[in-house]
Design a protein around this motif. Structure first.
Motif, PDB file in Angstrom:
ATOM      1  N   ILE A 110       8.335  -5.744 -71.400  1.00  8.79           N
ATOM      2  CA  ILE A 110       9.179  -6.935 -71.596  1.00  8.79           C
ATOM      3  C   ILE A 110       9.822  -6.895 -72.980  1.00  8.79           C
ATOM      4  O   ILE A 110      11.019  -7.131 -73.130  1.00  8.79           O
ATOM      5  CB  ILE A 110       8.346  -8.226 -71.427  1.00  8.79           C
ATOM      6  CG1 ILE A 110       7.880  -8.359 -69.974  1.00  8.79           C
ATOM      7  CG2 ILE A 110       9.163  -9.447 -71.820  1.00  8.79           C
ATOM      8  CD1 ILE A 110       7.041  -9.590 -69.701  1.00  8.79           C
ATOM      9  N   HIS A 149       5.081 -14.821 -67.492  1.00  2.00           N
ATOM     10  CA  HIS A 149       4.180 -13.799 -66.965  1.00  2.00           C
ATOM     11  C   HIS A 149       2.753 -14.347 -66.891  1.00  2.00           C
ATOM     12  O   HIS A 149       2.037 -14.096 -65.927  1.00  2.00           O
ATOM     13  CB  HIS A 149       4.218 -12.547 -67.840  1.00  2.00           C
ATOM     14  CG  HIS A 149       3.205 -11.515 -67.447  1.00  2.00           C
ATOM     15  ND1 HIS A 149       3.257 -10.859 -66.239  1.00  2.00           N
ATOM     16  CD2 HIS A 149       2.093 -11.051 -68.062  1.00  2.00           C
ATOM     17  CE1 HIS A 149       2.227 -10.037 -66.140  1.00  2.00           C
ATOM     18  NE2 HIS A 149       1.500 -10.137 -67.239  1.00  2.00           N
ATOM     19  N   GLU A 165      12.730  -4.534 -73.070  1.00  2.68           N
ATOM     20  CA  GLU A 165      13.909  -5.085 -72.380  1.00  2.68           C
ATOM     21  C   GLU A 165      14.592  -6.160 -73.212  1.00  2.68           C
ATOM     22  O   GLU A 165      15.816  -6.208 -73.319  1.00  2.68           O
ATOM     23  CB  GLU A 165      13.490  -5.687 -71.033  1.00  2.68           C
ATOM     24  CG  GLU A 165      13.240  -4.657 -69.963  1.00  2.68           C
ATOM     25  CD  GLU A 165      12.709  -5.296 -68.692  1.00  2.68           C
ATOM     26  OE1 GLU A 165      11.916  -4.633 -68.008  1.00  2.68           O
ATOM     27  OE2 GLU A 165      13.074  -6.453 -68.392  1.00  2.68           O
ATOM     28  N   THR A 196       2.350  -4.476 -69.773  1.00  3.36           N
ATOM     29  CA  THR A 196       3.439  -5.276 -69.203  1.00  3.36           C
ATOM     30  C   THR A 196       4.311  -5.878 -70.303  1.00  3.36           C
ATOM     31  O   THR A 196       5.536  -5.813 -70.249  1.00  3.36           O
ATOM     32  CB  THR A 196       2.871  -6.408 -68.326  1.00  3.36           C
ATOM     33  OG1 THR A 196       1.972  -5.838 -67.389  1.00  3.36           O
ATOM     34  CG2 THR A 196       3.976  -7.129 -67.586  1.00  3.36           C
ATOM     35  N   ARG A 211       9.389 -15.229 -71.590  1.00  2.00           N
ATOM     36  CA  ARG A 211       8.977 -14.327 -70.501  1.00  2.00           C
ATOM     37  C   ARG A 211       7.472 -14.079 -70.529  1.00  2.00           C
ATOM     38  O   ARG A 211       6.844 -13.899 -69.484  1.00  2.00           O
ATOM     39  CB  ARG A 211       9.755 -13.014 -70.583  1.00  2.00           C
ATOM     40  CG  ARG A 211      11.196 -13.190 -70.118  1.00  2.00           C
ATOM     41  CD  ARG A 211      11.914 -11.882 -69.942  1.00  2.00           C
ATOM     42  NE  ARG A 211      11.271 -11.004 -68.977  1.00  2.00           N
ATOM     43  CZ  ARG A 211      11.676  -9.766 -68.734  1.00  2.00           C
ATOM     44  NH1 ARG A 211      12.716  -9.271 -69.391  1.00  2.00           N
ATOM     45  NH2 ARG A 211      11.049  -9.013 -67.861  1.00  2.00           N
ATOM     46  N   THR A 212       6.900 -14.061 -71.734  1.00  6.35           N
ATOM     47  CA  THR A 212       5.448 -13.897 -71.858  1.00  6.35           C
ATOM     48  C   THR A 212       4.715 -15.050 -71.165  1.00  6.35           C
ATOM     49  O   THR A 212       3.772 -14.841 -70.401  1.00  6.35           O
ATOM     50  CB  THR A 212       5.053 -13.847 -73.348  1.00  6.35           C
ATOM     51  OG1 THR A 212       5.603 -12.676 -73.919  1.00  6.35           O
ATOM     52  CG2 THR A 212       3.546 -13.828 -73.522  1.00  6.35           C
TER      53      THR A 212
END
Lengths: 194, 199, 224
Positions: free
Chosen positions: B152, B183, B155, B148, B179-180
């Motif tokens: 990310i 998540h 991106e 995953t 974002r990590t």
């Protein structure tokens, strides 16, 4: 996107998730090629900034746990270190001490950051510098045991100092921005809805 | 699952995980204690014999050997300059023996075997609240998270490029980390919804 | 039956829900509202992911504040983004993950997982890397991971936001066939065919609670 409320999940699951995801984060820092540092134009592997970031962002307990988890997965043979290295060889090689040092690195960085009410750049810089120092304090004697000459080991490690100093500063700056972007990250997981 | 493992049916492959690890630790200790090039040379020979017994195909073997050789030459040159020829030889033999042995264990042991061995060893800890099954679970969870986060990272790097900031560390690292962490929060919620936090 | 009595909730100073009073015996219930209306929080309370600051929630007589574990076995939850919900590397392992406390052997768990995948259109995908599935398949996988436990209630928090039109319709049809009581959080009004009851939330309060047609008429007027 949906309006996701701040979850008040039971802590074990949230802790587990943070540990796992950060172990993966450090792995991805190594797997992902070509991160350009400054204007040098040379892709630099920044995986060894991972433990500093783990400590600085998650705090001592979860940061250390994620480093231990990552190293355990490397040891059982998953190629999660930079350059796709994995297995036991990296640990018994001459720079194995620096890998073991990651654990202490995350711990020390996390302990210092946690002491601050609101971690600003000076505290973070102090924490990441101390984190790197501990890594050297474990890695250099290990290397010395290999070569049988501690002094020579220290001299050889100097080669990496400029690059690592850059990473220490970068990790502190990045952690400072992340703490501002997501306040409360250190204290408890999942309070970003405040 | 991706790993450094090379499948095979040799004696080395079939040896129990615990025995292999013990042998490796014993060898690593011996390599550090011994200072005579002769004995180190013998140990090195033993490890190479292990490679022959395991019948590791040349393509795997050559790649490892080449990397090891480059490292050894570099280390030898540096040590020679710093400490002299005899010491340089000792360091290089230590390096080659320990690395080759560790690599042999990894090559001949599938990750799944190590996981089940660790689960087996952790069984006596059950009375202290350790759940041995969670070892395999942790491996799976982390590998999924790596997949995953790789997505990310890709991106985020594209986004940084689109903003002309592909050389900025913060333009990559900060969104990636934010974002990590997001998540991680979502994963924590999903795990809780599936009862992972409940004992 | 899901009951909310005088339920309120705050994040810091912000009031997210106040004085929600609902009794939901219907098989198909939808929570509709704008972003920040409190509908997701209300849905999370059914599974105990968020506990109310005031008032009480009961799900078939179980209190999430006291019996979190039992409630989560009783209530399945499908999130918006399946990437966050899928926790294991392959589709089969992910579904089997749900069964880890069931006392079944590893082989039985894998067999059961493959069965459920086959039942909902992911036949032959058990060994497939989960993150390489298409968006629609991932959401199906997330659903399978819940249904393998055969919960009595299924809560879906905007499950079709990331799906294309065709997959969205398929997912909606699939929801219609389930034997579970379904609580759907959405602002996609096309999904509400066949629903028994629609609860409209605004600013943390229930502002309409009716059959789909009149409730949605009210919701559309609210949006203007």
């Amino acid at each position: 996107m949906p309006d996701v409320p701040a979850p008040r999940v039971s802590l074990p699951a949230a802790d587990l998730a943070r540990t796992v995801v950060f172990a993966a984060f450090i792995a991805v820092l190594g797997i992902f090629p070509g991160i350009y540092l400054g204007g040098s134009g040379v892709p630099i592997v920044i995986q060894n900034a991972g433990p500093l970031l783990a400590g600085a962002i998650l705090g001592a307990r979860r940061g250390t746990a994620s480093v231990v988890l990552l190293l355990a997965l490397v040891a059982i043979g998953l190629p999660l270190l930079s350059g796709g290295r994995g297995g036991l060889a990296p640990f018994v090689g001459p720079s194995g001490g620096f890998l073991f040092g990651w654990i202490a690195s995350a711990l020390v960085t996390g302990l210092i950051v946690q002491r601050a009410e609101r971690p600003g750049l000076p505290v973070l810089l102090m924490a990441t510098t101390a984190g790197l120092a501990v890594d050297y304090a474990i890695g250099i004697p290990f290397l010395g045991a290999y070569t049988g000459d501690l002094g020579a080991a220290a001299v050889q490690s100097l080669v990496f100092l400029p690059g690592d100093a850059g990473k220490v500063v970068a990790a502190a700056v990045i952690a400072a921005v992340v703490h501002r972007a997501l306040p409360g990250t250190l204290a408890r997981p999942a309070v970003h809805g405040e | 699952m991706i790993s450094a493992h090379e499948p095979g049916t040799s004696v080395v492959h079939r040896a129990p995980v615990g025995a292999k690890l013990l042998a490796l630790f014993a060898l690593a200790a011996a390599v550090f204690v011994l200072g005579s090039p002769l004995w180190l040379g013998v140990l090195c020979g033993v490890v190479l014999l292990g490679y022959a017994l395991a019948r590791i195909p040349a393509r795997r073997w050559l790649r490892t050997a080449r990397a090891l050789l480059i490292l050894a030459v570099f280390v030898f040159a540096l040590q020679w300059w710093l400490l002299g020829a005899q010491a340089a030889l000792v360091v290089c033999l230590r390096l080659v023996t320990a690395l080759a042995a560790a690599n042999l264990v990894t090559l001949t042991t599938p990750v799944d075997d190590v996981v089940s061995a660790v689960e087996r060893w952790a069984r006596p800890l059950r009375r202290f609240g350790v759940r041995p099954e969670s070892v395999g679970l942790l491996v799976g969870l982390t590998m999924q998270a790596v997949a995953t986060l790789s997505g990310i990272a890709r991106e985020v790097r594209e986004a940084a490029k689109a903003r002309g900031a592909e050389r900025s560390v913060t333009a990559f690292a900060v969104p990636f980390l934010v974002r990590t962490l997001r998540h991680a929060d979502e994963l924590g919620e999903a795990l809780a919804a599936r009862g992972a936090g409940d004992r | 039956m899901i009951e909310f009595s005088r339920v309120g909730h705050r994040f810091g100073d912000r009031v997210v829900l106040s004085d929600v009073e609902l009794t939901l015996p219907e098989r198909r219930v939808a929570f509709v509202g704008a972003n920040g209306s409190g509908k997701s929080t209300l849905a999370r309370m059914i599974n105990g992911l968020v506990l109310p600051d005031d008032g009480k929630v009961l799900v078939d007589g179980l209190d999430p504040a006291k019996d979190g574990r039992k409630v989560r076995k009783h209530v399945g939850f499908v999130f918006t983004n399946p990437d966050s919900q899928i926790v294991m590397p392959t589709a089969g392992e992910d579904v089997a993950f749900s069964l880890r406390g069931s006392g079944l052997s590893k082989a039985e768990r894998a067999r059961r997982a493959a069965e459920v995948l086959a039942e909902y259109g992911l036949d032959g995908y058990a060994e497939h890397p989960a993150h390489q599935l298409s968006g629609g398949q991932k959401q199906l996988l997330a659903l399978c991971a819940m249904l393998v436990l055969d919960p009595a209630v299924l809560v879906c928090d905007e499950p079709t936001t990331l799906l294309d039109l065709r997959n969205k319709r398929r997912f909606a049809e699939l929801l219609g066939t389930l034997r579970q009581q379904v609580v759907l959080v959405t602002h996609d009004l096309d999904l509400l065919d066949g629903f028994d009851r629609v609860v409209v939330l605004d600013g943390g309060r229930v502002v309409a609670d009716d059959e789909p047609e009149p409730a949605l008429r009210y919701y559309r007027k609210l949006a203007e």
